[in-house]
Structures are given as structure tokens and as C-alpha cells.
Design a protein around this motif. Sequence first.
Motif, mmCIF file in Angstrom:
data_model
loop_
_atom_site.group_PDB
_atom_site.id
_atom_site.type_symbol
_atom_site.label_atom_id
_atom_site.label_comp_id
_atom_site.label_asym_id
_atom_site.label_seq_id
_atom_site.Cartn_x
_atom_site.Cartn_y
_atom_site.Cartn_z
ATOM 1 N N PRO A 39 37.564 37.076 46.774
ATOM 2 C CA PRO A 39 37.493 36.786 45.521
ATOM 3 C C PRO A 39 38.878 36.201 45.072
ATOM 4 C CG PRO A 39 38.372 39.038 45.867
ATOM 5 C CD PRO A 39 37.650 38.580 47.255
ATOM 6 N N ALA A 87 26.753 34.264 36.622
ATOM 7 C CA ALA A 87 27.698 33.605 37.792
ATOM 8 C C ALA A 87 26.484 32.907 38.481
ATOM 9 C CB ALA A 87 27.944 34.724 38.529
ATOM 10 N N ALA A 122 30.030 41.085 41.401
ATOM 11 C CA ALA A 122 29.753 39.727 41.467
ATOM 12 C C ALA A 122 28.203 39.661 41.661
ATOM 13 C CB ALA A 122 30.222 39.151 42.774
ATOM 14 N N ALA A 179 35.198 32.502 41.392
ATOM 15 C CA ALA A 179 35.297 33.674 41.468
ATOM 16 C C ALA A 179 35.395 34.217 42.983
ATOM 17 C CB ALA A 179 34.082 34.681 40.833
ATOM 18 N N TYR A 180 34.741 33.636 43.781
ATOM 19 C CA TYR A 180 34.659 33.891 45.200
ATOM 20 C C TYR A 180 34.630 32.322 45.875
ATOM 21 C CZ TYR A 180 33.697 38.704 45.812
ATOM 22 O OH TYR A 180 34.179 40.186 45.685
ATOM 23 N N SER A 207 40.194 35.259 29.659
ATOM 24 C CA SER A 207 39.195 35.553 30.932
ATOM 25 C C SER A 207 39.312 36.829 31.501
ATOM 26 C CB SER A 207 39.269 34.368 32.134
ATOM 27 O OG SER A 207 40.418 34.364 32.580
ATOM 28 N N VAL A 226 31.762 32.064 37.762
ATOM 29 C CA VAL A 226 31.415 32.573 36.592
ATOM 30 C C VAL A 226 30.974 31.978 35.752
ATOM 31 C CG1 VAL A 226 32.614 34.833 37.246
ATOM 32 C CG2 VAL A 226 33.744 33.287 35.830
ATOM 33 N N ASP A 240 41.594 35.350 39.408
ATOM 34 C CA ASP A 240 41.113 35.427 38.222
ATOM 35 C C ASP A 240 40.090 36.679 38.237
ATOM 36 O OD1 ASP A 240 42.634 33.603 36.817
ATOM 37 O OD2 ASP A 240 41.729 32.284 37.734
ATOM 38 N N PHE A 241 39.278 36.687 39.446
ATOM 39 C CA PHE A 241 38.409 37.603 39.403
ATOM 40 C C PHE A 241 38.660 38.954 39.789
ATOM 41 C CE2 PHE A 241 34.714 39.656 41.349
ATOM 42 C CZ PHE A 241 33.776 39.652 40.404
ATOM 43 N N SER A 242 39.666 39.008 40.888
ATOM 44 C CA SER A 242 39.980 40.491 41.344
ATOM 45 C C SER A 242 41.054 41.221 40.566
ATOM 46 C CB SER A 242 40.713 40.271 42.661
ATOM 47 O OG SER A 242 41.776 39.679 42.811
ATOM 48 N N LEU A 287 35.960 38.955 31.313
ATOM 49 C CA LEU A 287 35.337 39.795 32.512
ATOM 50 C C LEU A 287 34.960 41.125 32.402
ATOM 51 C CD1 LEU A 287 33.948 39.071 35.008
ATOM 52 C CD2 LEU A 287 36.291 38.894 36.207
#
Length: 771
Positions: free
Chosen positions: A425, A339, A330, A406-407, A455, A390, A428-430, A459
Motif C-alpha cells: 500500500p 477502486a 482494498a 493505493a497499491y 483523501s 481509489v 495515502d492508503f495505509s 477514505l
Amino acid sequence: MERDAILLAVGLNEKDIFNLTKNEALTTKFLRTITEVNIPLENKSSEFNYSCGPLILKLIQSIPDNLADNRLIIAKYIAQGKLKTGVQVEEAIKYAKKIGTTPLPIQDFEVECGVGADVNEEKVTELVNGQISSNKLSYYTIGKANVGKLVGTLRNEIKLLKFADGNIIKQVVEKAFQALSEELKDTPVEEAPKKVEKVAVVKTATTTEKVATQPQKKTYNFDARFLETAVNPPELLEQHKNQTGGKIMTRFPPEPNGFLHIGHAKAMNLSFGYAMSEGGCTYLRYDDTNPEKEEKIYFDSIREMMEWMGFKPFKITYTSDYMDQMYDFAVQLIKEGKAYVDFSSKKEIHDQRENKIESKYRNTTPEENLKRFEQMKMGIYDEGAAVLRVKIDMSSDNYNMRDFVAYRIKYVAHPHQGNKWCIYPTYDFSHCIVDSLENITHSLCTLEFENRRDSYYWLLATLKLYRPHVYEFSRLNITTALLSKRKVLKLVKEKIIRSWDDPRVLTLAGLRRRGYTPEGIKSFCDDIGVTRVENLIPIERLEQSLRTDLDERVNRVFAVLEPLKVVLTNYDANKVEHVEAKNHPKLAERGSRQLPLSRVLYIESSDFREVDSEDYYGLAPNKSVGLRYAPCNIHCEKVIKDENGKIVELHCTADFDKKEKPKTYIHWLSQSAPGVDPMKAEVRLYEKLFTCDDLDEVGDEWLNYINPNSEIIKPNAFVDPYFQDAKNRAVYEKYQFERVGFFVVDQDTTNDQLVFNRSVTLKVDNKFKSK
């Protein structure tokens, strides 16, 4: 020694002991076995394995009591350290079930289970090289396509390798393949022709599907929507292969916010099944980044149900274990201007994404965003006050590409990480990052995640990380069934069902309590297959998979659910004889049991009608029926009613000469002595929980479609004297009540109260079909 001290002394941990002692019958059986194998617990001897408890427990749970003699022999092998590993015990269990009640042939048994086999690196090398030399070109072709598959092929072909260390096998095979590659490097290798599958068209109430009939080996088609960002640069692909040895790597990543259901069984069957078929590995990964919804009970139940289904991960991980790496990624995105911290409200962010409007915080400098993100981590802001997003493409037609969150901040203790973090997170981010860090080759998920593949790969490409192959398949939808964890939780909280393991819901815990077997569930998953086509599977297909599995598996017994008293007026009041009843009509080796026959017996109320008809074959006034296994027919002479006109007793005569051939034979249970009725039990008859086929169609009105007759309790049923033996009353023991259905002993059973659940009727009954 006290009970718990004994359990600890043989290697059970506190959690094992807690789970075991919830089942009194199993605990008794386990302690008896430990006594019978003669392990000296107080004056320990080097001749015994004092960590044998878990393996002996697995043995007891897997081998039925009718094979108790051979089971005890195997338990002694475990206690004496001759069977040391789970693989050896599994082979022993398979062998014992294969030979049935035949006395264990020791020499063959030891060979099958690898007793005394020293499969060290030298031996593995000898076996592998010998096998490869028998057909070098064939093994070279397999290895050139996939070295991991070559490892799996050789393990399947060389029996002794199942008892060797997996890492040693991998190293030896890779070394042997390198030598083979050098030897055959100039040899042209032709691709094997693709096999053409024959297909059968299967029509059901709601779908028409093509089902492969040949070849029997599973085939998988993981073609999915192509994206340029999904292509791995050569250096990343090479690095990945070096780390995995070319193995197929899959994962099963449930969120621990509820109990697993049959949809998860389909996912497990695919991820574990594909990896195993290719000689690969599967992670169990707890996707645990929503601490407010996650509880220890869910973590424990996920692992318990996965193991009950027979799936064994090579490693168990937690998404939260990677929090440090994800935080660093991140920060990397923030430094690269990709981000930003956003103070918009949840609704504002939704509206921005919905209407393709950029946030006013989108172009904040990286330096300011780094400061704000650090403040999020330090707990400076209130929960919900700030998120990290993001920066992708707010003009994209794909909603998920419009700067997803993301967070976010959560001031909740984490069940695995405690209070270490207050920022977590999002999925979608993790998810894509952990897939990459774990070197997953095939990330298999359901179709609702298809719009996230853009996505997902954006990423990973932006972070210059390895990219797994993502394939989305249709989620499982079953008629009259509810698979939403949120809705099942509502049913639990409102006490509409007993608990998460209520036999009416399709959680795996509920299916186990209902009497389903892992084999029956896997058979169903194989039957419906894996496609990208959304369809609604009739629940009758699931039920038929269970019938097929249980038909050979379980013994037959008698049970009279609604007893009607019958007095044999020409039978000596003091006489009791015993008749032999087969435990299984097709399997003589299952033996038989003795049923008492006396002057007073009980039949099913539904097997008598006061008014006869041509299409009715049961008992009626002045009519005869046969008693299954008994030496006589009975003829109804008189009907006794109470003051309300209810039939309470029949007077019949016993026809030992069997002058007339009856149209039908009915089940029955008799007093074992004058005035001593058969054993009582509570029997719970379960039907579909909902009266609507497709619950998605009724939306928020789903609670209006609950079937008021989904559970009918028969509190005063009579059951076979077979259940006087405590070992036959063990929780989850399964039986066919002849002429009635398949049943399982419920966990509510006590020493004083025997409880059964109906698993499924003997055949599809039109009156119970979904409307």
C-alpha cells in the motif's frame, strides 16, 4: 567466565552485547560493576536478579563517574532485586544526581525509589479513593472532560502510583470516577476560565515570534481545516472511547529509509510531549511499505535515537503488520466500485491526475477488478505494470483527490515481512487506516501533508472507520543545515561526510556525536514552539540551547590545540610542582584536579603576538600574562624562530611575586617531568557544513555551497592530565576546554588515540556566523 558469557548471564541479549562491546570503555566499566556487586554467576543464588544487566547498564550510562560510590550502591540494589523496574531505576538516577557526591541516605533513597513498596490493586484503590475524596468536585470536573487526563493527574499527585501497574491504575481510576459520577450526577459543573498567557516578543535574525512566558505548562492549539468527513458518527466515537478509555493517543511514524534528524526530534517532542502531558500514550510505528528503500540499520537507529532522546513508546508497531487488514479494505473498495486496477504507465497516471482526465480503466467492473487485484497479489504482472487506484473525484481541485494510487507491485524482500507480499500500500492508503486501527486521537504531521487531509478523511469515511483529529504543523527549517534524508545519503555515498552520524549534519546520531544532549535538543524544540507558520530558524538558537545545557553539566579542563613551547628560564629544570584547578567554577562539589607545573610548558599559539597593540591582552615580547590557577605570571624575554622564520619557542621568566597585575590569564599545560610532554589528542573543529543560509533557495546547486572548512583537524593538541584516567575518556563524555569551547570524546577514540569533537564555541563568534 569469558566476557560474553558474563554479559549473557546477567540478562543482556545478543544485540545489547553487540552494541555494548563496540564501546570498550563502557564494557570495562560494566564488567567491573558486575564484579563489584558480587553476583555469583556460576553457582546462582535466589537472592540475586539475573536479569539485572540492562538496568545496570542504563545506570552506568546515566550516572557520571564522579558519583561512582552512590552508583555502586544503586547497582547492588538492582542486582539484589530491590529495584526491579525501569521506573524505579529512573527514580534512583534522578535522586543520585540530585544529591551529588553526598553519601546516599539509605532511608530517604528507598522511599524515593519505591524499594519494598507493594502497590497492588488494593493499595492503589485506597490511594486513589483517598485523593479523590479530598476534592471531589475538582476531580469530577477533570474526569468529565477527559478520564485519561484524570488518570494522568492522579499519577502525578500520588507518588506511590509511579511504581504501580499502569493497567491497574487505569481500571481503579475509571471505577472510582464512575462512582463519583453517580454521586455528583446532579451537581452543576462550571467550565474553568481560560488562562490568559503573557507573551514576550522574541526577535531573531530571520523571525519574530511570540513566546509564552506564563503559564509554564505547555499549551497546544490543534485547530485545523474543517471537513465534514472528519466528523465521527456517535457510534464510532463511543467505540473508540471504550477502546482507549478516553486516553490521548498519538504516534511517531518515521519511515525506516534513513537516520532520524532534528526535524524528527521536533515531531517526537510534540507527539510524545502532548500525550504525556495529558496522561496518554504514544506509539512508535515504523511506516515500512517501501521495502526497496528500507534496511535493518534504519529500523535499529530509529529506536536507538528515540530511546536516547528519552522517549518511551507504550507500543512499537509496523505498518506492514496491518497488511492483511489493508488488503481486505482494498477488496471492500473494489466490491463497492470505489477502486480499480489501472495498467496506465506512471507518466500516464501523473498526466491524468495533472489534467483531470479519467483513466480508461476507471469504469472496469468490480468483478474484473477483483480478479486483476488478485493477480497483482499472485505476482502475475511485472513490477510497474499495474496499480490499484481509489475512485474519488477526478474533477477535484485537490490533486490528491484525483484517484490516488493505493497499491503497487514490488518484487523486493521486505526487511520485516520477508517475501510474504509483492503488493504494497502507498502512504495515502495505509497511513489513515493504521491511524484508525490504532485508535490514534491526534495524528500530528508536517504541513506538506495538508492537501492529503481530504483523501485521508474520505477514505476513512468510505470505509466507515474511526477518524483521528489531524493537525499539520510547520516543518523545521534551520539555516545552513540539511535535513533531507535523500541529500544526506548523497553526501555519505560521495564521501563528502564521514557517515550518517557525521558531526556536521543534524541527524540525531550526528548531534549525539557532536556532543549534543537530549535535554539541549528538547529545550530547542520547546523554544521554537509548534506553529503552522513556515519560517527559517537560525542555527545559533540550536547552538545556544546546547551552551545553556552544557554550562552546568560539564567539567572544565585544559587543552592546547596549537601548542607553542615556553621555557621558564628562571625555573629549576628538575623541579615539578602541582597546582590545584577547579573542575567547575560554580560547583565546588565537583572537586578539583592537579596540574603539573615545570620549566617547560605550552600555551596556545594564538595567545602570543610578536607585535603588541593596545587592544591585545595576550602575551608579547616584554609583556606579562597570568597563567590560570598557577602561582606565577610569566614575562616574555626572548622569541626563538626556526630557519623559515616561524616562531617555535618563547623564553620567559616566572614572576612568583606577581609584581604586575596582568590584563588576562591564559590556559596552559606543562611537562609532567623533564622531557615528558603532556598527553596528545586529535581535536576536530566543526563549523557549519554549508555557507548558504537557505538551501531550498539554491535548489539543485546545493552541493556548490559546501563549506571547505567545515572540519579542521588539530592532530597534535595537548590535553589535560585529567584524561590519563580511562574513565574520563569514555565516548560521549563532554567537557569545556577552558577559553576554547565545549568538546566531546569521539567514538574514534582508542587506547592509543584520544579524539575530541568541538560541540560549540563558548559564545557566538561573528566570524563563524552564516553568510
